[in-house]
Design a protein around this motif. Structure first.
Motif, short mmCIF file in Angstrom:
data_model
loop_
_atom_site.label_atom_id
_atom_site.label_comp_id
_atom_site.label_asym_id
_atom_site.label_seq_id
_atom_site.Cartn_x
_atom_site.Cartn_y
_atom_site.Cartn_z
N ASP A 1 0.89 -1.33 -0.17
CA ASP A 1 0.06 -0.09 -0.01
C ASP A 1 0.86 1.31 0.11
N GLN A 2 1.63 1.25 -0.87
CA GLN A 2 2.69 2.41 -1.04
C GLN A 2 1.69 3.80 -1.29
N ARG A 3 1.90 4.87 -0.53
CA ARG A 3 1.14 6.15 -0.87
C ARG A 3 1.40 6.83 -2.02
N ALA A 4 3.13 6.74 -2.21
CA ALA A 4 3.35 7.63 -3.19
C ALA A 4 2.99 6.93 -4.49
N PHE A 5 2.84 5.53 -4.64
CA PHE A 5 2.47 4.88 -5.99
C PHE A 5 0.75 5.17 -5.98
N ASN A 6 0.07 5.00 -4.80
CA ASN A 6 -1.19 5.55 -4.67
C ASN A 6 -1.49 6.94 -5.44
N SER A 7 -0.74 7.97 -4.99
CA SER A 7 -0.65 9.34 -5.62
C SER A 7 -0.60 9.22 -7.11
N GLU A 8 0.29 8.34 -7.71
CA GLU A 8 0.55 8.37 -9.05
C GLU A 8 -0.83 7.58 -9.81
N MET A 9 -1.13 6.71 -9.03
CA MET A 9 -2.48 6.10 -9.81
C MET A 9 -3.39 7.09 -9.74
N ASP A 10 -3.82 8.10 -8.69
CA ASP A 10 -4.59 8.93 -8.68
C ASP A 10 -4.39 9.90 -9.83
N GLU A 11 -3.13 10.35 -10.18
CA GLU A 11 -3.01 11.32 -11.39
C GLU A 11 -3.30 10.56 -12.56
N ALA A 12 -3.21 9.33 -12.66
CA ALA A 12 -3.59 8.54 -13.72
C ALA A 12 -4.91 8.59 -14.06
N ALA A 13 -5.92 8.27 -12.83
CA ALA A 13 -7.12 8.17 -12.93
C ALA A 13 -7.85 9.35 -13.36
N ARG A 14 -7.20 10.53 -12.81
CA ARG A 14 -7.58 12.12 -13.02
C ARG A 14 -7.84 11.99 -15.05
N LEU A 15 -6.69 11.68 -15.22
CA LEU A 15 -6.59 11.67 -16.95
C LEU A 15 -7.56 10.85 -17.37
N ALA A 16 -7.95 9.75 -16.87
CA ALA A 16 -8.83 8.91 -17.45
C ALA A 16 -10.35 9.01 -17.19
N GLY A 17 -10.61 9.95 -16.27
CA GLY A 17 -11.88 10.25 -15.88
C GLY A 17 -12.70 9.37 -15.00
N PHE A 18 -11.79 8.23 -14.21
CA PHE A 18 -12.24 7.63 -13.29
C PHE A 18 -12.75 8.01 -12.11
#
Length: 244
Positions: free
Chosen positions: A54-71
Protein backbone atom coordinates in the motif's frame (compact mmCIF):
# COMPACT_ATOMS: atom_id res chain seq x y z
CA UNK A 1 -24.59 -1.35 -13.23
CA UNK A 2 -22.77 -4.63 -12.62
CA UNK A 3 -21.31 -6.82 -15.33
CA UNK A 4 -23.84 -9.29 -16.69
CA UNK A 5 -21.89 -12.24 -15.27
CA UNK A 6 -18.91 -12.87 -12.99
CA UNK A 7 -15.92 -11.45 -14.86
CA UNK A 8 -12.15 -11.52 -14.32
CA UNK A 9 -9.47 -9.84 -16.42
CA UNK A 10 -6.07 -11.34 -15.55
CA UNK A 11 -3.16 -9.45 -17.11
CA UNK A 12 0.52 -8.76 -17.48
CA UNK A 13 -0.16 -5.10 -18.29
CA UNK A 14 -2.58 -2.21 -17.83
CA UNK A 15 -0.18 0.64 -17.01
CA UNK A 16 2.21 2.64 -19.19
CA UNK A 17 4.57 5.60 -18.81
CA UNK A 18 2.73 8.89 -18.95
CA UNK A 19 3.53 12.10 -20.82
CA UNK A 20 2.78 14.66 -18.09
CA UNK A 21 2.45 12.09 -15.31
CA UNK A 22 4.66 9.12 -14.46
CA UNK A 23 1.85 6.64 -15.16
CA UNK A 24 -1.18 6.40 -17.40
CA UNK A 25 -3.78 3.68 -17.63
CA UNK A 26 -3.21 1.53 -20.70
CA UNK A 27 -5.79 -0.29 -22.79
CA UNK A 28 -6.13 -3.35 -20.54
CA UNK A 29 -7.23 -1.30 -17.55
CA UNK A 30 -9.68 0.60 -19.75
CA UNK A 31 -10.93 -2.76 -21.04
CA UNK A 32 -11.72 -3.83 -17.47
CA UNK A 33 -14.04 -0.81 -17.28
CA UNK A 34 -15.62 -1.74 -20.62
CA UNK A 35 -16.28 -5.24 -19.31
CA UNK A 36 -18.19 -3.78 -16.37
CA UNK A 37 -20.76 -2.26 -18.73
CA UNK A 38 -20.81 1.08 -16.92
CA UNK A 39 -22.15 4.02 -18.93
CA UNK A 40 -23.48 7.50 -18.35
CA UNK A 41 -21.20 8.27 -15.40
CA UNK A 42 -17.61 8.03 -14.32
CA UNK A 43 -16.67 4.38 -13.67
CA UNK A 44 -15.98 3.49 -10.05
CA UNK A 45 -12.60 1.77 -9.84
CA UNK A 46 -10.85 0.85 -6.61
CA UNK A 47 -7.16 0.01 -6.50
CA UNK A 48 -5.76 -2.58 -4.09
CA UNK A 49 -2.00 -2.30 -3.65
CA UNK A 50 -1.50 -4.87 -0.88
CA UNK A 51 1.15 -6.78 -2.85
CA UNK A 52 3.50 -3.78 -2.65
CA UNK A 53 2.55 -2.71 0.88
CA UNK A 54 0.00 0.00 0.00
CA UNK A 55 2.66 2.52 -1.02
CA UNK A 56 1.13 5.98 -0.70
CA UNK A 57 3.48 7.52 -3.29
CA UNK A 58 2.37 4.93 -5.86
CA UNK A 59 -1.26 5.52 -4.87
CA UNK A 60 -0.77 9.21 -5.70
CA UNK A 61 0.59 8.31 -9.14
CA UNK A 62 -2.43 6.09 -9.72
CA UNK A 63 -4.68 8.98 -8.66
CA UNK A 64 -3.09 11.20 -11.32
CA UNK A 65 -3.58 8.51 -13.96
CA UNK A 66 -7.21 8.12 -12.90
CA UNK A 67 -7.79 11.87 -13.17
CA UNK A 68 -6.59 11.76 -16.77
CA UNK A 69 -8.80 8.74 -17.47
CA UNK A 70 -11.88 10.34 -15.90
CA UNK A 71 -12.42 7.56 -13.36
CA UNK A 72 -14.09 7.84 -9.96
CA UNK A 73 -11.02 6.32 -8.34
CA UNK A 74 -10.27 5.10 -4.83
CA UNK A 75 -7.95 2.82 -2.86
CA UNK A 76 -8.53 -0.02 -0.45
CA UNK A 77 -5.47 0.10 1.81
CA UNK A 78 -4.86 -2.54 4.47
CA UNK A 79 -1.62 -1.09 5.92
CA UNK A 80 -1.49 -0.19 8.71
CA UNK A 81 -5.23 -0.74 9.05
CA UNK A 82 -8.09 -0.76 6.53
CA UNK A 83 -8.85 2.76 5.35
CA UNK A 84 -12.56 1.97 5.05
CA UNK A 85 -14.71 1.14 8.06
CA UNK A 86 -16.64 -1.36 5.93
CA UNK A 87 -14.37 -2.83 3.22
CA UNK A 88 -17.15 -5.07 1.94
CA UNK A 89 -19.51 -2.17 1.33
CA UNK A 90 -16.73 -0.27 -0.41
CA UNK A 91 -15.80 -3.14 -2.73
CA UNK A 92 -19.40 -3.99 -3.59
CA UNK A 93 -19.98 -0.35 -4.59
CA UNK A 94 -17.34 -0.51 -7.34
CA UNK A 95 -17.53 -1.30 -11.03
CA UNK A 96 -13.95 -2.60 -11.14
CA UNK A 97 -11.39 -3.79 -8.61
CA UNK A 98 -7.83 -3.41 -9.92
CA UNK A 99 -5.06 -5.24 -8.04
CA UNK A 100 -1.47 -4.20 -8.66
CA UNK A 101 1.67 -6.28 -8.59
CA UNK A 102 4.28 -7.17 -6.00
CA UNK A 103 4.34 -10.17 -3.67
CA UNK A 104 1.40 -12.48 -4.33
CA UNK A 105 2.37 -14.57 -1.28
CA UNK A 106 2.16 -11.56 1.03
CA UNK A 107 -1.01 -10.35 -0.68
CA UNK A 108 -2.79 -13.64 -0.04
CA UNK A 109 -1.73 -13.77 3.61
CA UNK A 110 -2.87 -10.21 4.34
CA UNK A 111 -6.14 -10.58 2.44
CA UNK A 112 -7.00 -13.70 4.38
CA UNK A 113 -6.17 -12.04 7.68
CA UNK A 114 -8.70 -9.31 6.83
CA UNK A 115 -11.37 -11.57 5.33
CA UNK A 116 -10.95 -10.03 1.90
CA UNK A 117 -11.07 -13.42 0.16
CA UNK A 118 -14.80 -13.77 0.90
CA UNK A 119 -15.49 -10.11 0.14
CA UNK A 120 -13.90 -10.35 -3.30
CA UNK A 121 -15.70 -13.59 -4.08
CA UNK A 122 -19.01 -11.95 -3.22
CA UNK A 123 -18.13 -8.95 -5.39
CA UNK A 124 -17.18 -11.21 -8.30
CA UNK A 125 -20.48 -13.07 -8.05
CA UNK A 126 -22.30 -9.72 -7.86
CA UNK A 127 -20.84 -8.45 -11.15
CA UNK A 128 -17.94 -6.32 -9.96
CA UNK A 129 -15.14 -6.92 -12.48
CA UNK A 130 -12.01 -8.28 -10.80
CA UNK A 131 -8.80 -7.38 -12.63
CA UNK A 132 -5.12 -6.83 -12.08
CA UNK A 133 -1.54 -7.27 -13.16
CA UNK A 134 1.15 -9.79 -12.15
CA UNK A 135 0.42 -10.64 -8.48
CA UNK A 136 -2.96 -9.04 -9.18
CA UNK A 137 -3.45 -11.66 -11.88
CA UNK A 138 -2.08 -14.78 -10.17
CA UNK A 139 -4.22 -14.21 -7.07
CA UNK A 140 -7.47 -15.16 -8.84
CA UNK A 141 -6.11 -18.59 -9.85
CA UNK A 142 -5.14 -21.72 -7.95
CA UNK A 143 -1.51 -20.66 -8.16
CA UNK A 144 1.37 -19.85 -10.47
CA UNK A 145 5.01 -18.83 -10.45
CA UNK A 146 6.33 -16.09 -8.19
CA UNK A 147 9.43 -14.26 -7.03
CA UNK A 148 7.75 -13.56 -3.68
CA UNK A 149 10.29 -15.71 -1.85
CA UNK A 150 13.40 -14.36 -3.57
CA UNK A 151 15.13 -14.01 -6.95
CA UNK A 152 14.72 -17.71 -7.74
CA UNK A 153 11.18 -18.27 -8.96
CA UNK A 154 9.04 -20.74 -7.05
CA UNK A 155 5.53 -22.12 -7.20
CA UNK A 156 2.65 -20.65 -5.25
CA UNK A 157 -0.30 -23.03 -4.91
CA UNK A 158 -2.67 -21.35 -2.42
CA UNK A 159 -4.31 -18.74 -4.63
CA UNK A 160 -7.94 -17.73 -4.20
CA UNK A 161 -8.90 -20.36 -6.83
CA UNK A 162 -11.85 -18.40 -8.18
CA UNK A 163 -10.51 -19.76 -11.49
CA UNK A 164 -9.65 -23.50 -11.59
CA UNK A 165 -6.33 -23.04 -13.37
CA UNK A 166 -2.83 -21.77 -12.64
CA UNK A 167 -1.43 -18.55 -14.07
CA UNK A 168 1.89 -17.56 -15.61
CA UNK A 169 2.68 -13.84 -15.93
CA UNK A 170 5.48 -11.93 -17.72
CA UNK A 171 5.85 -14.97 -19.94
CA UNK A 172 8.00 -13.28 -22.58
CA UNK A 173 9.95 -10.75 -20.52
CA UNK A 174 11.38 -12.95 -17.73
CA UNK A 175 13.25 -15.84 -19.28
CA UNK A 176 12.86 -18.22 -16.31
CA UNK A 177 9.06 -18.06 -16.29
CA UNK A 178 8.30 -20.32 -19.27
CA UNK A 179 10.60 -23.26 -18.37
CA UNK A 180 9.44 -23.21 -14.75
CA UNK A 181 5.78 -23.28 -15.80
CA UNK A 182 6.50 -26.26 -18.05
CA UNK A 183 8.35 -28.07 -15.27
CA UNK A 184 5.67 -27.43 -12.65
CA UNK A 185 2.89 -28.54 -14.99
CA UNK A 186 4.86 -31.65 -15.98
CA UNK A 187 5.41 -32.74 -12.36
CA UNK A 188 1.83 -31.97 -11.32
CA UNK A 189 2.61 -29.06 -8.98
CA UNK A 190 0.45 -26.86 -11.22
CA UNK A 191 -2.51 -27.94 -13.29
CA UNK A 192 -3.51 -26.39 -16.60
CA UNK A 193 -1.76 -23.02 -16.65
CA UNK A 194 -2.86 -19.91 -18.54
CA UNK A 195 0.00 -17.54 -19.37
CA UNK A 196 0.35 -13.98 -20.69
CA UNK A 197 3.12 -12.07 -22.40
CA UNK A 198 3.59 -8.52 -21.16
CA UNK A 199 0.69 -6.40 -22.41
CA UNK A 200 -1.74 -9.32 -22.68
CA UNK A 201 -4.86 -10.10 -20.65
CA UNK A 202 -7.23 -13.04 -20.33
CA UNK A 203 -10.98 -12.52 -19.98
CA UNK A 204 -13.02 -15.04 -18.00
CA UNK A 205 -16.80 -15.18 -17.73
CA UNK A 206 -17.48 -17.31 -14.71
CA UNK A 207 -14.63 -19.83 -14.87
CA UNK A 208 -14.54 -20.01 -18.69
CA UNK A 209 -11.72 -18.38 -20.64
CA UNK A 210 -13.54 -16.49 -23.37
CA UNK A 211 -10.91 -14.24 -24.93
CA UNK A 212 -7.30 -13.10 -24.92
CA UNK A 213 -6.75 -9.38 -25.51
CA UNK A 214 -3.64 -7.24 -25.86
CA UNK A 215 -2.55 -3.62 -25.69
CA UNK A 216 0.70 -4.50 -27.57
CA UNK A 217 0.49 -5.93 -31.11
CA UNK A 218 2.22 -9.24 -31.70
CA UNK A 219 2.11 -10.51 -28.13
CA UNK A 220 0.62 -13.87 -27.19
CA UNK A 221 -1.26 -15.86 -24.57
CA UNK A 222 -0.65 -19.55 -23.88
CA UNK A 223 -2.25 -22.60 -22.33
CA UNK A 224 0.19 -25.14 -20.89
CA UNK A 225 -1.06 -28.63 -20.10
CA UNK A 226 0.57 -31.91 -19.07
CA UNK A 227 1.51 -34.34 -21.83
CA UNK A 228 3.54 -37.45 -22.44
CA UNK A 229 5.99 -35.54 -24.64
CA UNK A 230 9.66 -34.85 -24.10
CA UNK A 231 9.33 -32.32 -21.29
CA UNK A 232 6.00 -33.55 -19.94
CA UNK A 233 4.10 -30.42 -20.96
CA UNK A 234 2.64 -28.97 -24.14
CA UNK A 235 2.05 -25.28 -24.91
CA UNK A 236 -0.76 -23.90 -27.09
CA UNK A 237 -0.52 -20.30 -28.25
CA UNK A 238 -3.64 -18.12 -28.32
CA UNK A 239 -3.72 -15.06 -30.59
CA UNK A 240 -5.10 -12.09 -28.61
CA UNK A 241 -7.43 -9.49 -30.01
CA UNK A 242 -5.69 -6.11 -30.22
CA UNK A 243 -7.44 -3.41 -28.21
CA UNK A 244 -6.02 -0.54 -30.25
Amino acid sequence: MPAEQPTILATSGGLKPGTRTRLEFDRLLHHAVELSGVSGRAPKVTHIGTAAGDQRAFNSEMDEAARLAGFDFSHLNLFTMPNHADPEAHVLDQDVVWVNGGSVVNLLAVWRAHGLENILHKAWQSGVVLAGVSAGSICWFQGGTTDSFGPELRAVTNGLAFLPFANGVHYDSEERRRPLVHRLVADGTLGETHCTDDGVGLVYHGTELVEAVTEVPGKGAYIVTASEGADGAVEERLEPRYLG
